[in-house]
Design a protein around this motif. Structure first.
Motif, PDB file in Angstrom:
ATOM      1  N   GLU A 205     -12.974  17.259   1.789  1.00 43.34           N
ATOM      2  CA  GLU A 205     -12.150  16.684   2.860  1.00 43.34           C
ATOM      3  C   GLU A 205     -11.016  17.621   3.224  1.00 43.34           C
ATOM      4  O   GLU A 205     -10.735  17.859   4.403  1.00 43.34           O
ATOM      5  N   SER A 206     -10.357  18.190   2.207  1.00 45.69           N
ATOM      6  CA  SER A 206      -9.286  19.154   2.465  1.00 45.69           C
ATOM      7  C   SER A 206      -9.834  20.413   3.113  1.00 45.69           C
ATOM      8  O   SER A 206      -9.198  21.002   3.990  1.00 45.69           O
ATOM      9  N   GLU A 207     -11.027  20.838   2.697  1.00 45.16           N
ATOM     10  CA  GLU A 207     -11.644  22.030   3.263  1.00 45.16           C
ATOM     11  C   GLU A 207     -11.896  21.856   4.762  1.00 45.16           C
ATOM     12  O   GLU A 207     -11.689  22.778   5.551  1.00 45.16           O
ATOM     13  N   LEU A 208     -12.310  20.664   5.159  1.00 47.28           N
ATOM     14  CA  LEU A 208     -12.627  20.403   6.550  1.00 47.28           C
ATOM     15  C   LEU A 208     -11.389  20.094   7.382  1.00 47.28           C
ATOM     16  O   LEU A 208     -11.208  20.629   8.482  1.00 47.28           O
ATOM     17  N   PHE A 209     -10.526  19.206   6.868  1.00 46.28           N
ATOM     18  CA  PHE A 209      -9.429  18.674   7.672  1.00 46.28           C
ATOM     19  C   PHE A 209      -8.056  19.240   7.312  1.00 46.28           C
ATOM     20  O   PHE A 209      -7.086  18.997   8.036  1.00 46.28           O
ATOM     21  N   GLY A 210      -7.976  19.975   6.206  1.00 45.25           N
ATOM     22  CA  GLY A 210      -6.682  20.469   5.764  1.00 45.25           C
ATOM     23  C   GLY A 210      -5.902  19.389   5.032  1.00 45.25           C
ATOM     24  O   GLY A 210      -6.340  18.237   4.920  1.00 45.25           O
ATOM     25  N   HIS A 211      -4.733  19.742   4.515  1.00 48.04           N
ATOM     26  CA  HIS A 211      -3.908  18.752   3.822  1.00 48.04           C
ATOM     27  C   HIS A 211      -2.427  19.089   3.971  1.00 48.04           C
ATOM     28  O   HIS A 211      -2.048  20.231   4.253  1.00 48.04           O
ATOM     29  N   GLU A 212      -1.603  18.081   3.775  1.00 46.15           N
ATOM     30  CA  GLU A 212      -0.155  18.264   3.779  1.00 46.15           C
ATOM     31  C   GLU A 212       0.329  18.519   2.357  1.00 46.15           C
ATOM     32  O   GLU A 212      -0.340  18.154   1.389  1.00 46.15           O
ATOM     33  N   LEU A 247     -17.196  10.525   4.188  1.00 41.77           N
ATOM     34  CA  LEU A 247     -16.561  11.515   5.048  1.00 41.77           C
ATOM     35  C   LEU A 247     -17.222  11.604   6.425  1.00 41.77           C
ATOM     36  O   LEU A 247     -16.642  12.165   7.355  1.00 41.77           O
ATOM     37  N   GLN A 248     -18.404  11.061   6.559  1.00 47.14           N
ATOM     38  CA  GLN A 248     -19.124  11.178   7.826  1.00 47.14           C
ATOM     39  C   GLN A 248     -18.409  10.519   9.000  1.00 47.14           C
ATOM     40  O   GLN A 248     -18.412  11.076  10.111  1.00 47.14           O
ATOM     41  N   PRO A 249     -17.732   9.348   8.835  1.00 49.68           N
ATOM     42  CA  PRO A 249     -16.984   8.787   9.977  1.00 49.68           C
ATOM     43  C   PRO A 249     -15.846   9.702  10.439  1.00 49.68           C
ATOM     44  O   PRO A 249     -15.564   9.768  11.637  1.00 49.68           O
ATOM     45  N   LYS A 250     -15.212  10.398   9.524  1.00 51.97           N
ATOM     46  CA  LYS A 250     -14.125  11.304   9.899  1.00 51.97           C
ATOM     47  C   LYS A 250     -14.661  12.505  10.667  1.00 51.97           C
ATOM     48  O   LYS A 250     -14.019  12.987  11.607  1.00 51.97           O
ATOM     49  N   LEU A 251     -15.839  12.976  10.263  1.00 43.86           N
ATOM     50  CA  LEU A 251     -16.462  14.067  11.008  1.00 43.86           C
ATOM     51  C   LEU A 251     -16.847  13.585  12.403  1.00 43.86           C
ATOM     52  O   LEU A 251     -16.674  14.311  13.392  1.00 43.86           O
ATOM     53  N   LEU A 252     -17.354  12.357  12.493  1.00 41.86           N
ATOM     54  CA  LEU A 252     -17.726  11.794  13.789  1.00 41.86           C
ATOM     55  C   LEU A 252     -16.523  11.732  14.716  1.00 41.86           C
ATOM     56  O   LEU A 252     -16.620  12.030  15.915  1.00 41.86           O
ATOM     57  N   ARG A 258     -12.379  15.311  19.296  1.00 35.86           N
ATOM     58  CA  ARG A 258     -11.773  16.631  19.096  1.00 35.86           C
ATOM     59  C   ARG A 258     -10.319  16.507  18.621  1.00 35.86           C
ATOM     60  O   ARG A 258      -9.405  17.163  19.121  1.00 35.86           O
ATOM     61  N   GLU A 259     -10.120  15.647  17.646  1.00 35.98           N
ATOM     62  CA  GLU A 259      -8.817  15.478  17.025  1.00 35.98           C
ATOM     63  C   GLU A 259      -9.003  15.068  15.574  1.00 35.98           C
ATOM     64  O   GLU A 259     -10.058  14.543  15.196  1.00 35.98           O
ATOM     65  N   LEU A 260      -7.972  15.313  14.759  1.00 31.58           N
ATOM     66  CA  LEU A 260      -8.072  15.031  13.329  1.00 31.58           C
ATOM     67  C   LEU A 260      -6.693  14.766  12.750  1.00 31.58           C
ATOM     68  O   LEU A 260      -5.669  15.013  13.395  1.00 31.58           O
ATOM     69  N   ARG A 261      -6.697  14.276  11.521  1.00 31.04           N
ATOM     70  CA  ARG A 261      -5.475  14.166  10.727  1.00 31.04           C
ATOM     71  C   ARG A 261      -5.716  14.868   9.408  1.00 31.04           C
ATOM     72  O   ARG A 261      -6.760  14.689   8.782  1.00 31.04           O
ATOM     73  N   ARG A 262      -4.755  15.663   8.988  1.00 34.92           N
ATOM     74  CA  ARG A 262      -4.869  16.296   7.671  1.00 34.92           C
ATOM     75  C   ARG A 262      -4.796  15.249   6.580  1.00 34.92           C
ATOM     76  O   ARG A 262      -4.231  14.171   6.772  1.00 34.92           O
ATOM     77  N   VAL A 263      -5.346  15.576   5.415  1.00 36.32           N
ATOM     78  CA  VAL A 263      -5.248  14.691   4.255  1.00 36.32           C
ATOM     79  C   VAL A 263      -3.771  14.516   3.924  1.00 36.32           C
ATOM     80  O   VAL A 263      -3.037  15.488   3.763  1.00 36.32           O
ATOM     81  N   GLY A 264      -3.322  13.254   3.834  1.00 38.93           N
ATOM     82  CA  GLY A 264      -1.921  12.981   3.535  1.00 38.93           C
ATOM     83  C   GLY A 264      -1.009  13.066   4.735  1.00 38.93           C
ATOM     84  O   GLY A 264       0.213  12.899   4.606  1.00 38.93           O
ATOM     85  N   GLY A 265      -1.559  13.292   5.920  1.00 38.33           N
ATOM     86  CA  GLY A 265      -0.743  13.428   7.119  1.00 38.33           C
ATOM     87  C   GLY A 265      -0.903  12.248   8.051  1.00 38.33           C
ATOM     88  O   GLY A 265      -1.857  11.479   7.957  1.00 38.33           O
ATOM     89  N   SER A 266       0.022  12.100   8.977  1.00 38.81           N
ATOM     90  CA  SER A 266      -0.035  11.023   9.965  1.00 38.81           C
ATOM     91  C   SER A 266      -0.118  11.563  11.387  1.00 38.81           C
ATOM     92  O   SER A 266      -0.416  10.824  12.315  1.00 38.81           O
ATOM     93  N   LYS A 267       0.124  12.855  11.558  1.00 39.85           N
ATOM     94  CA  LYS A 267       0.114  13.467  12.881  1.00 39.85           C
ATOM     95  C   LYS A 267      -1.318  13.747  13.333  1.00 39.85           C
ATOM     96  O   LYS A 267      -2.136  14.262  12.575  1.00 39.85           O
TER      97      LYS A 267
END
Length: 454
Positions: A205-212, A247-252, A258-267
């Motif tokens: 998850e961190s690899e894909l979306f990053g983390h705070e 993790l598949q819903p987050k990838l969807l 074309r938007e995401l939230r980092r792990v532990g983030g709200s932005k």
């Protein structure tokens, strides 16, 4: 996993044959501006998410003063095209009714402030003719299967269409993805690869979306994920079939919005990227088993490509052999004996193109005939202007000792060659050999080889 290569078995998806050349149907939509400063302009868009507003970063910019900076978006999903207002000042209207979100019908009129737009979805039918090329990017092949794939890549690379690449291990799925990127309008942007099967489940998850910073134990700093790093370019999700269901819903969400939230983030972070995916699994079968989300499969399977197994295109073996010899021994004019080539042509290659390349590499390192490594044929050495290591046995030496002696000679020669090829870089050498870095260090220590010493 289907073993037929190229485009042949894909008639049930978006690639069809009707007696003529195969075709691929790309779903697109057209927005025609009916009023305002841009009146009469037409915009054909094939992206999964279309944003419209006054700001220049939108897919379609409308300069009317009544239009908000980012006024509305259109998202393509399994049901059709969903129109969604993005908290605009003057509202979004669909066929006269103000909406927050609603599905659009063909011919619907959208109003953003005082600007009117007509929406028309359509499918562009692209005929796929076999390419007249035998090489495309890093790939080679003169078989019909490969030239059809080359032709498809040439047609769809300039689009932003999502591509799902299926095929057995070693068939070159990564090369197809890289070629799609290299021939696209995003070629100057980043090409980020994520191997979903190689990253630990707790870290993917961190690899894909990053983390705070502080998101979990060990998160000592904020880190961008693959999707952020790929913004402006392409992200390649290899072995996507290994991605866990949670993790598949987050990838969807990333694919659709074309938007995401980092792990532990709200932005919420917007990303502009193309998504390519590959798998050795049959994802349609995985969907039926409940192991892969149907809506995610739909979103990924816009343009399907199947990399054919090498046994399905044996006529490409000589071309690939000559390519590998030129790459791996560029200073030598190496030729194979006829029995060697016959052995290579007859082999089933369960490891496909990757296995063939490995056989050629081992043969060059050992100075032996590659045919002997796959069949009892081809016991003559490689014919080369420069003499390679001759195979000479010691009379009276037990088989086990003789074998150990040759194993040691092979390992030493291979390690020297591997390091030279990697310019002394241990990490690169370990990756090239698909070997654990610690084990490589152990072998180097065993033979007293220092990086760059040979």
């Amino acid at each position: 996993m289907p073993v037929s290569g190229g485009l042949e078995h894909l008639a049930g998806t978006r690639i069809q044959r009707d007696g003529g050349p195969p075709t691929v149907n790309l779903r697109r939509c057209k927005l025609v501006v009916l009023s305002g400063p841009e009146r009469g302009q037409e915009h054909v868009i094939s992206a999964d998410v279309i944003r419209v507003g006054k700001a220049s970063e939108n897919d379609l910019m409308i300069t009317d003063d009544t239009v908000s900076r980012v006024h509305f978006e259109i998202v393509r999903d399994a049901k059709g095209y969903l129109l969604r207002d993005l908290k605009s000042t003057n509202g979004t209207f669909l066929d006269g009714a103000e909406i927050k979100e609603a599905y659009i019908r063909a011919g619907s009129i959208i109003m953003a402030g005082a600007a009117e737009l007509k929406f028309t979805p359509f499918e562009e039918r692209i005929e796929i003719l076999p390419s007249d090329k035998e090489t495309l990017g890093p790939m080679s092949g003169r078989s019909t299967q490969m030239r059809e794939i080359f032709g498809l890549i040439e047609r769809i690379a300039p689009t932003d269409a999502t591509v799902l690449i299926e095929g057995e291990t070693g068939t070159g799925k990564d090369m197809i993805a890289r070629t799609l990127h290299q021939l696209s309008r995003r070629a100057q942007g980043p090409f980020i690869v994520v191997d979903c099967g190689a990253v630990a489940g707790t870290l993917i998850e961190s690899e894909l979306f990053g983390h705070e910073k502080g998101a979990f134990t060990g998160a000592t700093a904020t880190r961008q994920g693959a999707f952020e790093l790929a913004s402006g370019g392409t992200v390649f999700l290899d072995e996507l079939g290994e991605l866990s269901l949670d993790l598949q819903p987050k990838l969807l969400r990333v694919i659709e919005q074309r938007e995401l939230r980092r792990v532990g983030g709200s932005k919420t972070i917007k990303v502009d990227l193309r998504i390519l995916a590959a798998t050795r699994k049959d994802l349609r079968s995985e969907v039926e088993k409940g192991k892969f989300r149907e809506d995610l499969y739909f979103r990924l399977n816009v343009v399907p490509i199947v990399a054919p197994a090498l046994r399905e295109r044996r006529e490409d073996v000589p071309l690939l052999v000559h390519q590998f010899l030129h790459q791996l021994a560029p200073e030598e004019e190496v030729a194979l004996s006829e029995p060697a080539m016959a052995a290579l042509m007859a082999h089933d290659w369960p490891g496909n193109v990757r296995e063939l390349r490995n056989v050629i590499e081992r043969a060059i390192a050992l100075g032996s005939d590659p045919g002997a490594l796959v069949a009892p044929l081809g016991d003559r050495p490689l014919q080369s202007p420069r003499s390679l290591l001759p195979v000479e046995f010691t009379a009276g030496l037990p088989f086990r000792d003789e074998k150990e002696r040759w194993n040691e000679q092979f390992e030493r020669r291979y390690l020297v060659w591997l390091l030279r090829r990697a310019d002394g870089n241990i990490s690169k050498a370990a990756r090239d050999a698909d070997m654990d870095r610690k084990y490589l260090h152990k072998l180097l220590k065993k033979y007293g080889i220092e990086p760059g010493s040979e």
